[in-house]
Scaffold this motif. Sequence first.
Motif, PDB file in Angstrom:
ATOM      1  N   SER A 562       0.823  -1.213   0.000  1.00 27.66           N
ATOM      2  CA  SER A 562       0.000   0.000   0.000  1.00 27.66           C
ATOM      3  C   SER A 562       0.856   1.261   0.000  1.00 27.66           C
ATOM      4  N   VAL A 563       1.987   1.236   0.701  1.00 30.25           N
ATOM      5  CA  VAL A 563       2.858   2.415   0.755  1.00 30.25           C
ATOM      6  C   VAL A 563       3.551   2.628  -0.583  1.00 30.25           C
ATOM      7  N   CYS A 564       4.110   1.558  -1.155  1.00 31.40           N
ATOM      8  CA  CYS A 564       4.818   1.679  -2.439  1.00 31.40           C
ATOM      9  C   CYS A 564       3.873   2.156  -3.546  1.00 31.40           C
ATOM     10  N   ILE A 565       2.654   1.650  -3.550  1.00 29.70           N
ATOM     11  CA  ILE A 565       1.686   2.049  -4.573  1.00 29.70           C
ATOM     12  C   ILE A 565       1.323   3.528  -4.416  1.00 29.70           C
ATOM     13  N   GLN A 566       1.163   3.961  -3.168  1.00 29.16           N
ATOM     14  CA  GLN A 566       0.834   5.365  -2.914  1.00 29.16           C
ATOM     15  C   GLN A 566       1.957   6.288  -3.387  1.00 29.16           C
ATOM     16  N   LYS A 567       3.204   5.826  -3.206  1.00 27.30           N
ATOM     17  CA  LYS A 567       4.352   6.629  -3.654  1.00 27.30           C
ATOM     18  C   LYS A 567       4.364   6.790  -5.169  1.00 27.30           C
ATOM     19  N   LYS A 568       3.894   5.749  -5.866  1.00 25.08           N
ATOM     20  CA  LYS A 568       3.886   5.797  -7.334  1.00 25.08           C
ATOM     21  C   LYS A 568       2.824   6.750  -7.875  1.00 25.08           C
ATOM     22  N   LYS A 569       1.763   6.926  -7.080  1.00 23.07           N
ATOM     23  CA  LYS A 569       0.662   7.766  -7.552  1.00 23.07           C
ATOM     24  C   LYS A 569       1.098   9.222  -7.640  1.00 23.07           C
ATOM     25  N   THR A 570       0.671   9.875  -8.676  1.00 21.23           N
ATOM     26  CA  THR A 570       0.911  11.316  -8.782  1.00 21.23           C
ATOM     27  C   THR A 570      -0.072  12.019  -7.866  1.00 21.23           C
ATOM     28  N   ALA A 571       0.451  12.806  -6.946  1.00 23.54           N
ATOM     29  CA  ALA A 571      -0.420  13.487  -5.982  1.00 23.54           C
ATOM     30  C   ALA A 571      -1.365  14.442  -6.700  1.00 23.54           C
ATOM     31  N   LYS A 572      -2.652  14.356  -6.356  1.00 21.25           N
ATOM     32  CA  LYS A 572      -3.646  15.252  -6.943  1.00 21.25           C
ATOM     33  C   LYS A 572      -3.900  16.406  -5.991  1.00 21.25           C
ATOM     34  N   SER A 573      -3.965  17.599  -6.523  1.00 19.98           N
ATOM     35  CA  SER A 573      -4.230  18.752  -5.659  1.00 19.98           C
ATOM     36  C   SER A 573      -5.702  18.758  -5.273  1.00 19.98           C
ATOM     37  N   PRO A 574      -6.042  19.272  -4.067  1.00 12.20           N
ATOM     38  CA  PRO A 574      -7.448  19.361  -3.650  1.00 12.20           C
ATOM     39  C   PRO A 574      -8.315  20.109  -4.661  1.00 12.20           C
ATOM     40  N   ILE A 575      -7.746  21.142  -5.299  1.00 17.13           N
ATOM     41  CA  ILE A 575      -8.529  21.914  -6.269  1.00 17.13           C
ATOM     42  C   ILE A 575      -8.867  21.049  -7.485  1.00 17.13           C
ATOM     43  N   GLU A 576      -7.876  20.272  -7.949  1.00 13.81           N
ATOM     44  CA  GLU A 576      -8.111  19.375  -9.092  1.00 13.81           C
ATOM     45  C   GLU A 576      -9.177  18.331  -8.757  1.00 13.81           C
ATOM     46  N   ILE A 577      -9.089  17.789  -7.542  1.00 12.01           N
ATOM     47  CA  ILE A 577     -10.071  16.791  -7.112  1.00 12.01           C
ATOM     48  C   ILE A 577     -11.462  17.419  -7.055  1.00 12.01           C
ATOM     49  N   ALA A 578     -11.549  18.633  -6.488  1.00 11.83           N
ATOM     50  CA  ALA A 578     -12.839  19.316  -6.364  1.00 11.83           C
ATOM     51  C   ALA A 578     -13.451  19.556  -7.749  1.00 11.83           C
ATOM     52  N   GLU A 579     -12.620  19.941  -8.717  1.00  8.70           N
ATOM     53  CA  GLU A 579     -13.127  20.169 -10.077  1.00  8.70           C
ATOM     54  C   GLU A 579     -13.656  18.877 -10.692  1.00  8.70           C
ATOM     55  N   ASN A 580     -12.939  17.769 -10.437  1.00  9.88           N
ATOM     56  CA  ASN A 580     -13.398  16.473 -10.958  1.00  9.88           C
ATOM     57  C   ASN A 580     -14.726  16.058 -10.322  1.00  9.88           C
ATOM     58  N   ILE A 581     -14.867  16.338  -9.023  1.00  9.70           N
ATOM     59  CA  ILE A 581     -16.128  16.014  -8.329  1.00  9.70           C
ATOM     60  C   ILE A 581     -17.278  16.825  -8.925  1.00  9.70           C
ATOM     61  N   ILE A 582     -17.046  18.119  -9.163  1.00 16.23           N
ATOM     62  CA  ILE A 582     -18.081  18.967  -9.774  1.00 16.23           C
ATOM     63  C   ILE A 582     -18.490  18.392 -11.130  1.00 16.23           C
ATOM     64  N   GLY A 583     -17.503  17.936 -11.889  1.00 20.94           N
ATOM     65  CA  GLY A 583     -17.787  17.342 -13.195  1.00 20.94           C
ATOM     66  C   GLY A 583     -18.700  16.131 -13.080  1.00 20.94           C
ATOM     67  N   LEU A 584     -18.443  15.285 -12.076  1.00 15.96           N
ATOM     68  CA  LEU A 584     -19.300  14.096 -11.863  1.00 15.96           C
ATOM     69  C   LEU A 584     -20.704  14.492 -11.439  1.00 15.96           C
ATOM     70  N   LEU A 585     -20.795  15.452 -10.511  1.00 19.09           N
ATOM     71  CA  LEU A 585     -22.091  15.814  -9.936  1.00 19.09           C
ATOM     72  C   LEU A 585     -22.980  16.555 -10.925  1.00 19.09           C
ATOM     73  N   GLN A 586     -22.403  17.096 -12.006  1.00 14.70           N
ATOM     74  CA  GLN A 586     -23.218  17.728 -13.043  1.00 14.70           C
ATOM     75  C   GLN A 586     -24.097  16.705 -13.759  1.00 14.70           C
ATOM     76  N   LYS A 587     -23.697  15.425 -13.698  1.00 15.91           N
ATOM     77  CA  LYS A 587     -24.471  14.365 -14.360  1.00 15.91           C
ATOM     78  C   LYS A 587     -25.529  13.784 -13.436  1.00 15.91           C
ATOM     79  N   SER A 588     -25.168  13.572 -12.143  1.00 20.60           N
ATOM     80  CA  SER A 588     -26.148  13.009 -11.197  1.00 20.60           C
ATOM     81  C   SER A 588     -25.641  13.174  -9.763  1.00 20.60           C
ATOM     82  N   ALA A 589     -26.573  13.063  -8.806  1.00 23.09           N
ATOM     83  CA  ALA A 589     -26.197  13.111  -7.387  1.00 23.09           C
ATOM     84  C   ALA A 589     -25.505  11.802  -7.019  1.00 23.09           C
ATOM     85  N   LEU A 590     -24.468  11.899  -6.176  1.00 25.56           N
ATOM     86  CA  LEU A 590     -23.680  10.710  -5.815  1.00 25.56           C
ATOM     87  C   LEU A 590     -23.335  10.725  -4.329  1.00 25.56           C
TER      88      LEU A 590
END
Length: 630
Positions: A562-590
């Motif tokens: 779990s640690v090694c895999i997390q290190k490989k992941k490119t860290a996503k900024s909170p703002i980027e995540i929030a924008e992606n969530i808005i994109g999902l919620l425009q289609k339906s409530a989740l």
Amino acid sequence: MLDALSLLKKYWNHDSFREPQDQIIQSVLEGHDTFALLPTGGGKSICFQIPALMKPGICLVISPLIALMKDQVANLQKRDIKAIALTGGISADETIDLLDNCQFGNYKFLYLSPERLQSDWVLERIKSLPINLIAIDEAHCVSQWGHDFRPAYLKIVNLKEFFPKVPFLALTASATQRVQDDICTQLHLQQPQIFKKSFARENIGYRIVDAEDKLYRIQQILKKYSEPSIIYVRNRKSCLEIASQLNTLGFSSTFYHGGLTTREKEKNMKSWLNDEVQTIVATNAFGMGIDKPNVRTVIHVQLPENLENYYQEAGRAGRNGENAYAILLLGPSDVQITKAQFLDVLPDKPFLKEVYIKLNNFFQIGYGEGINESFSFNVNQFCGQYKFPVLKTFNALQFLDNQGIISLSKEFSEKVTLQFLLDSREMLRYLSLNPADEHVLTTILRTYAGVYDMPTALNLNLIAKKAAVSEDEVVTILKRMQQKEACTLITQSNDSTLTFNEVREDDLTINRIAKFLQQQNELKATQFEAVVAFISDKNSCKSKLLLEYFGEHNTKECGNCSVCIQKKKTAKSPIEIAENIIGLLQKSALTSREIENMLDLTSEETIFALRMLLENNKITINNQNQYSIL
């Protein structure tokens, strides 16, 4: 005499040894005392079975695990290799018969517990046997620093005096360097040949997964990996609940714990071994001697009490060499809960003494009496009578068992008492009318001469073996006979059987073992601290941490935990995540869980972004816990 490889092919149908089995076998054949550290799945039993078959005489195998002894003896017998186990509950007369068989019946293996060596007359009989090898399985039990120390193991060294030219082979699957050194010292191994296989399991990904809703996480895992799985839980209740919930959710599951009858255990295990069900939910009573190669996931629902047990249980995954996963589900309060369940219920000396005295009183054992007396025993009934806390009392009883003061069978038993109501002439008529039942009933008649005259306790396992049928079939036939009023049949279930191995001496007994109790409690606390350190470290490779615990240093990162895999992941900024969530919620409530899965986020990333959006009035949440855009 066949060579080692030919014997391996003949009896086990393998073409080659695993590293370093062949070297261990050669060391034993050359007469050297040998220490072998082979992690789970390393094939320890082959290391003493092959050389024992190559030499004249009988191999003495000392093991603390009754279930494992029975399993190994059964497997040897299936291969037409003569083996016997002296387990608990065998009378003195039966023991004499079995030892006679060893001496005169050309047997190759005698399995027994270390406590058996404390009986002088048993030891005298063993001294007269043509012993060719002494194998000490679960050898970490000889060390006070081992995770399952049993003082009876310290007596094994006495065999050196009687068999000075017979090699000792000490085997264990999990031992720190300190324990390894102590094993060699305590057993007086002479210039031992030492073989260690790395604890590294490169095909296993160790994953620590934060999970508030553990059942949901289990569903996700079983959907992703449809191959066989083991789910380890702490108690019998959790076994039943989780197996039932998974079946309701469409995942074929069974369960296994120490409270099942032998028949139920065999039935449930067989259905999982034969891939009739995907998952077996089990307590740590399950696993010894199990070698199912295609297990894809081992899931721990609660924290283990030590890393030795965790490593062994996790190591039941991926024995076929394919990628596999050991997943530990971590809840927010698991450390506090586990501490309360493991450490806060350890008995101290005054409590141990009180339990021991009350146990003798419970069975009306007088001072200086009680040795070799056995009783049916219900832990809950005993605790209820004396208002003892159940977990703490069970730990005290388990400690007394480990010290050899008592023997407490961990297996659920079913006592069956039978009396035939027909006379011999009517019985012949009954057999002629029910020919399918004849073999079982004639077996009973030959084995129990008094079954016509009085209620007679039956050994179902013995009858089933002699008649070559299952225990279930024996019971079915007898119940059918009872319905026809041809016999009286009484079945009584017991939680366990308790045997007193020493005379009652109260203070003398408790004072003698009190120092071991203190050592055990300190060791358990230290081991649990190591578990907490293992799960809390968010920066170090989990495989490296395990290997370092067992004394292997300078190892490389696994890239799969779990640690090694997390290190490989490119860290996503909170703002980027929030924008992606808005994109999902425009289609339906989740729900937050749906958002987390769809965007492949961690729980922490999802919750932080949702809070930020809520605080800035970008989204709202309804009474069904669904998020939508304002």
